[in-house]
Write a protein that holds these residues in place. Structure first.
Motif, short mmCIF file in Angstrom:
data_model
loop_
_atom_site.label_atom_id
_atom_site.label_comp_id
_atom_site.label_asym_id
_atom_site.label_seq_id
_atom_site.Cartn_x
_atom_site.Cartn_y
_atom_site.Cartn_z
N ARG A 1 0.83 -1.21 0.00
CA ARG A 1 0.00 0.00 0.00
C ARG A 1 0.86 1.26 0.00
N VAL A 2 1.93 1.23 0.79
CA VAL A 2 2.82 2.39 0.83
C VAL A 2 3.47 2.61 -0.53
N PRO B 1 -11.07 7.74 5.35
CA PRO B 1 -10.38 7.46 6.62
C PRO B 1 -9.38 8.54 7.02
N GLN B 2 -8.72 9.15 6.03
CA GLN B 2 -7.72 10.17 6.37
C GLN B 2 -8.35 11.48 6.85
N GLY C 1 -1.18 7.10 5.38
CA GLY C 1 -2.04 7.85 6.27
C GLY C 1 -2.75 6.99 7.29
N LEU C 2 -3.88 7.49 7.77
CA LEU C 2 -4.57 6.89 8.90
C LEU C 2 -5.08 5.48 8.59
N SER C 3 -5.54 5.24 7.37
CA SER C 3 -6.07 3.91 7.05
C SER C 3 -4.97 2.86 7.08
N VAL C 4 -3.75 3.21 6.67
CA VAL C 4 -2.64 2.26 6.73
C VAL C 4 -2.20 2.07 8.18
#
Length: 399
Positions: free
Chosen positions: A20-21, A340-341, A27-30
């Motif tokens: 994902r990165v 989510p972010q 961000g917040l979801s990760v």
């Protein structure tokens, strides 16, 4: 808790996070995914991440039995994690922020690890274990330290973390607030004032031509817009009083949350009231402790926000419930949903979202909701709703 961490799950989870990165997602979801990985890998009942600002922390991600704590403000940890990377705490020896929110079960230990970016401690990652399992061993400490380091690395990507940025210098903030105040006031007040004046002029100049139905409709619109104007003025004045601390300062005491919610719904404008569906409002809830009068303001802001971001033919659901330490109520819509972010940014003063034809307005409603709720030792959070939409959840102490 297994004797050893689940290394296969750890490997799969790390690969998923890195994928994902590398694809530009962060961000917040990760961060939430990393928290979930800690719970799964270590066999914990729940896990959470607290982000630290200068003088306090806030729980911005949590999974499992700790999920109800999302959004809670907490004291800054001080030096508890300054001289060690991980810390095991018997929960019968500490008034722990997460542990009091676990719904069911008998927790025995909390294992925490500090998360660093550069030389700064940006937060801490925590996992919680039941009493019937053994004490976490060195491998559990090492895995949590590894995942805490991974969480810390997310703060170096410049993509939505920290969820709460450093405040601007006082003079810069004051000037920005003055500029925004003028812009917000002129924009937000113009519409209801224009509509009220237009309908009043119509009544004055065309009273006979309108007929009885037309006059009733004009008066209804004027009343509705006057109510909107009154609520907007209250919001603006409340935001202006931030420095003197008068928002939410009414005396607190025990009150019936369901009764207060029903009264607040009854006072809403007719169009909005008709969209609300009270799905679960048990009459045998224990008393909440706080400022009863604030519930009308809080519900109005949350319901108005839900209406703004959902289509006219959808309902907005309101429900209430309790656990061992808190009472809660939720306002859930089937609108465009919140990314989510943005679940923490949405509470910032004057923050505005742009979601197609839906606009966030003045950016004061959720900001004031959080301030009102936290002055009562409660907390409020937003989250995406499964199937689409947004859930706003308010938690207040039990009397």
């Amino acid at each position: 808790m297994p004797d050893h961490p689940d290394y296969a799950a750890l490997t799969r989870g790390q690969v998923a996070v890195l994928d994902r990165v590398n694809s530009g997602d962060a961000g917040l979801s990760v961060l939430q995914q990393v928290v979930r990985l800690a719970e799964e890998t270590l066999g914990a009942r729940g896990a959470g991440f607290a982000e630290y600002a200068k003088d306090h922390g806030r729980i911005i991600a949590a999974t499992g039995a700790c999920a109800p704590a999302i959004g809670r403000r907490m004291d800054h940890p001080g030096d508890r994690l300054l001289d060690r990377r991980t810390l095991l705490v018997p929960l019968d020896s500490v008034n722990d922020e997460f542990a009091r929110l676990i719904e069911g079960g008998d927790l025995r230990h909390m294992l925490g690890a500090r998360c660093e970016h550069g030389s700064a401690i940006v937060g801490s990652l925590h996992v919680y274990f039941d009493a019937h399992v053994g004490e976490p061993g060195p491998e559990h400490h090492a895995v949590l330290e590894l995942l805490a380091a991974l969480a810390g690395q997310l703060y170096g990507l410049g993509a939505g973390l920290p969820a709460h940025g450093e405040p601007a210098p006082d003079e810069v903030r004051r000037q920005a607030d003055r500029d925004l105040w003028v812009a917000v006031t002129s924009h937000e007040l113009r519409t209801p004032v224009t509509v009220i004046k237009g309908y009043a002029d119509t009544l004055t100049n065309h009273w006979d031509a309108l007929g009885e139905p037309g006059r009733h409709e004009a008066v209804r619109v004027i009343g509705t817009r006057a109510g909107e104007l009154a609520r907007l003025v209250d919001r603006l004045l409340s935001a202006a009083s931030e420095e003197d601390g008068s928002v939410g300062a009414s005396p607190a005491g025990p009150f019936d949350l369901v009764e207060a919610l029903r009264e607040a719904v009854a006072a809403l404008p007719g169009d909005l009231r008709q969209r609300l569906l009270l799905t679960h409002m048990p009459g045998d809830l224990p008393k909440a402790y706080g400022n009863r009068d604030s519930i009308a303001t809080i519900l109005t802001e949350l319901a108005t926000n839900a209406e703004k971001y959902s289509e006219p033919d959808t309902t907005v659901e309101v429900c209430a419930g309790t656990d061992d330490d808190t009472l809660r109520f939720r306002v859930a819509d089937r609108g465009v949903g919140i990314a989510p972010q943005h679940v923490e940014q949405a509470f910032d003063r004057y923050w505005q979202a742009d979601s197609g034809h839906h606009r966030a307005g003045a950016g004061l409603g959720l900001y004031l909701v959080r301030r009102l709720v936290e002055r009562q030792n409660g907390w409020v959070s937003l989250r995406p709703r499964e199937g689409g939409g947004t859930v706003a959840e308010v938690r207040l102490p039990r009397a």
